[in-house]
Design an enzyme around this catalytic site. Structure first.
Site, short mmCIF file in Angstrom:
data_model
loop_
_atom_site.label_atom_id
_atom_site.label_comp_id
_atom_site.label_asym_id
_atom_site.label_seq_id
_atom_site.Cartn_x
_atom_site.Cartn_y
_atom_site.Cartn_z
N ARG A 198 37.71 52.58 46.92
CA ARG A 198 36.60 51.64 47.01
C ARG A 198 36.25 51.33 48.48
O ARG A 198 37.14 51.24 49.31
CB ARG A 198 36.97 50.34 46.29
CG ARG A 198 36.74 50.42 44.80
CD ARG A 198 37.43 49.31 44.06
NE ARG A 198 37.23 47.98 44.63
CZ ARG A 198 37.63 46.87 44.04
NH1 ARG A 198 38.25 46.92 42.88
NH2 ARG A 198 37.42 45.71 44.61
N ARG A 233 32.91 32.72 41.00
CA ARG A 233 33.65 32.85 42.25
C ARG A 233 33.49 31.62 43.12
O ARG A 233 34.20 31.46 44.11
CB ARG A 233 33.12 34.06 43.01
CG ARG A 233 34.12 35.21 43.12
CD ARG A 233 33.44 36.35 43.82
NE ARG A 233 34.31 37.36 44.34
CZ ARG A 233 34.67 38.45 43.68
NH1 ARG A 233 34.31 38.63 42.44
NH2 ARG A 233 35.41 39.36 44.27
N ARG A 261 48.10 50.55 46.46
CA ARG A 261 47.05 51.08 45.57
C ARG A 261 46.22 52.13 46.29
O ARG A 261 45.94 53.20 45.75
CB ARG A 261 46.16 49.92 45.09
CG ARG A 261 45.14 50.35 44.05
CD ARG A 261 44.44 49.19 43.42
NE ARG A 261 43.54 48.50 44.34
CZ ARG A 261 43.30 47.20 44.31
NH1 ARG A 261 43.92 46.44 43.45
NH2 ARG A 261 42.46 46.66 45.15
N ARG A 274 37.86 39.16 52.18
CA ARG A 274 37.77 38.74 50.77
C ARG A 274 38.79 37.64 50.46
O ARG A 274 38.53 36.73 49.69
CB ARG A 274 37.96 39.94 49.84
CG ARG A 274 36.73 40.85 49.85
CD ARG A 274 37.04 42.22 49.29
NE ARG A 274 37.29 42.17 47.86
CZ ARG A 274 38.05 43.05 47.22
NH1 ARG A 274 38.65 44.02 47.88
NH2 ARG A 274 38.20 42.96 45.94
N LYS A 284 44.26 40.99 38.16
CA LYS A 284 43.34 40.51 37.12
C LYS A 284 42.85 41.66 36.24
O LYS A 284 42.81 41.54 35.02
CB LYS A 284 42.13 39.81 37.75
CG LYS A 284 42.45 38.58 38.56
CD LYS A 284 41.21 37.79 38.92
CE LYS A 284 40.21 38.54 39.76
NZ LYS A 284 40.61 38.77 41.16
P1 AMP Z 1 35.61 42.46 42.81
O1 AMP Z 1 35.72 43.83 42.20
O2 AMP Z 1 35.65 41.37 41.81
O3 AMP Z 1 36.58 42.27 43.93
O4 AMP Z 1 34.15 42.38 43.47
C1 AMP Z 1 33.73 43.30 44.43
C2 AMP Z 1 32.54 42.72 45.20
O5 AMP Z 1 31.46 42.47 44.30
C3 AMP Z 1 32.80 41.39 45.87
O6 AMP Z 1 33.43 41.52 47.11
C4 AMP Z 1 31.40 40.83 45.98
O7 AMP Z 1 30.70 41.42 47.03
C5 AMP Z 1 30.76 41.29 44.69
N1 AMP Z 1 30.96 40.28 43.62
C6 AMP Z 1 31.69 40.43 42.51
N2 AMP Z 1 31.64 39.32 41.76
C7 AMP Z 1 30.86 38.44 42.43
C8 AMP Z 1 30.46 37.11 42.18
N3 AMP Z 1 30.82 36.42 41.10
N4 AMP Z 1 29.64 36.51 43.09
C9 AMP Z 1 29.24 37.16 44.18
N5 AMP Z 1 29.62 38.41 44.50
C10 AMP Z 1 30.41 39.07 43.62
#
Ligand code: AMP
Length: 303
Positions: free
Chosen positions: A139, A88, A127, A150, A13
């Site tokens: 990360r 999400r 990665r 996740r 993405k």
């Molecule tokens: P991502 O980089 O999108 O994988 O997000 C990393 C982390 O940020 C996720 O595992 C969540 O803990 C938090 N996070 C990101 N977007 C959301 C969302 N829309 N709702 C809740 N938690 C989020």
């Protein structure tokens, strides 16, 4: 262009969002990036989110919805945006719908990158290895355990969004297993179709609006206003009474005038008789009154 990118973690993405940013001159709004920045800056939001994020859980809805709402209002988002990592869950999608409605913003499309999970695991491992080799910071949630969590969260909470947006005719699915280039090409192709369809819709809407405006103008000429029709009816009733009175006086006038008419030289009297007879006839015919009522109604509607 206002888009949502949907797909499990590691589906690509972020990469595709970057390309869309360049293509459309819009901004990428990644809740993950924004939350990581907040954690790094140790803001109150960051402090709330830090532990949840490290464990791969979801940050509370009100936190992410607040972040997105504020970010959409920034001037650089006026031209459009791509939401990445948000919504999400279905409640987040519903909150987003309400938010966009309130801000009078239309969502153009939801692009889903479809991939298989074992390929994802492979991608994440690659990665992480690449980042470590570069000496880049990895990360906190970029490990097999956190990824498994996740992915499970994605399946349980985010995947229902595919149905949600499909039902709302917003969903466009792309095979995320293709090469990055081909995924980009496919996204561009389907988004061009959306833009063309939207332009056609707008043009059709304009034609319809023009037609409706023209029939509204025609309609305005018809005596349809109930208020003025009511007033006209009252006036018509009044003139009916008036006509009856006129008829009475006309009948009175007929007698002496008829007498006078017996004398052939009296032309004025003859005219008087004819006039009186006319008035009397008109008063007896309610149809005449009806007609004049219609005339009044028409005149009022035109005014
Ligand atoms: P991502 O980089 O999108 O994988 O997000 C990393 C982390 O940020 C996720 O595992 C969540 O803990 C938090 N996070 C990101 N977007 C959301 C969302 N829309 N709702 C809740 N938690 C989020």
């Amino acid at each position: 262009m206002r888009l949502i990118l949907l797909g499990p973690p590691g589906a690509g993405k972020g990469t595709q969002a970057q390309r869309l940013v360049e293509r459309f001159g819009i901004v990428q709004l990644s809740t993950g990036d924004m939350l990581r920045a907040a954690v790094a800056a140790e803001t109150p939001v960051g402090l709330k989110a830090k532990d949840v994020m490290a464990s791969g859980g979801l940050v509370p809805d009100e936190v992410v919805i607040g972040i997105i709402s504020d970010r959409i209002d920034q001037p650089d988002a006026a031209n459009g945006f791509i939401l990445d990592g948000f919504p999400r869950t279905v409640p987040q999608a519903e909150a987003l719908d309400a938010l966009l409605k309130k801000k009078h913003i239309k969502l153009d499309a939801v692009v889903e990158l479809r991939v298989n999970e074992s390929a994802l695991l492979q991608r994440v491992e690659t990665r992480v290895a690449e980042m470590k080799a570069r000496g880049a910071e990895v990360r906190a949630d970029d490990n097999a355990e956190a990824l498994a969590k996740r992915l499970a969260a994605y399946r349980a909470q985010t995947e229902p969004l595919i149905n949600y947006y499909s039902e709302r005719r917003k969903l466009l699915t792309v095979d995320g297993m293709m090469s990055i280039e081909n995924v980009t090409k496919e996204i561009n192709r389907i988004l061009s179709a959306v833009t063309t369809a939207d332009a056609a819709k707008k043009a059709a809407g304009k034609t319809l609006a023009a037609k409706q405006a023209s029939s509204a103008v025609k309609g305005a000429k018809k005596p349809v206003a109930p208020k003025s029709a009511g007033k006209a009816a009252k006036k018509a009733a009044k003139s009916a009474v008036g006509a009856k009175k006129t008829a009475k006086s006309a009948r009175k006038a007929v007698k002496p005038a008829a007498k006078a008419a017996k004398k052939p030289s009296d032309k004025t009297a003859t005219r008087k008789v004819a006039k009186a007879a006319k008035v009397s006839k008109a008063a007896k015919r309610p149809g005449k009154v009806g007609k004049s009522a219609k005339k009044v109604t028409k005149k009022r509607a035109k005014a």
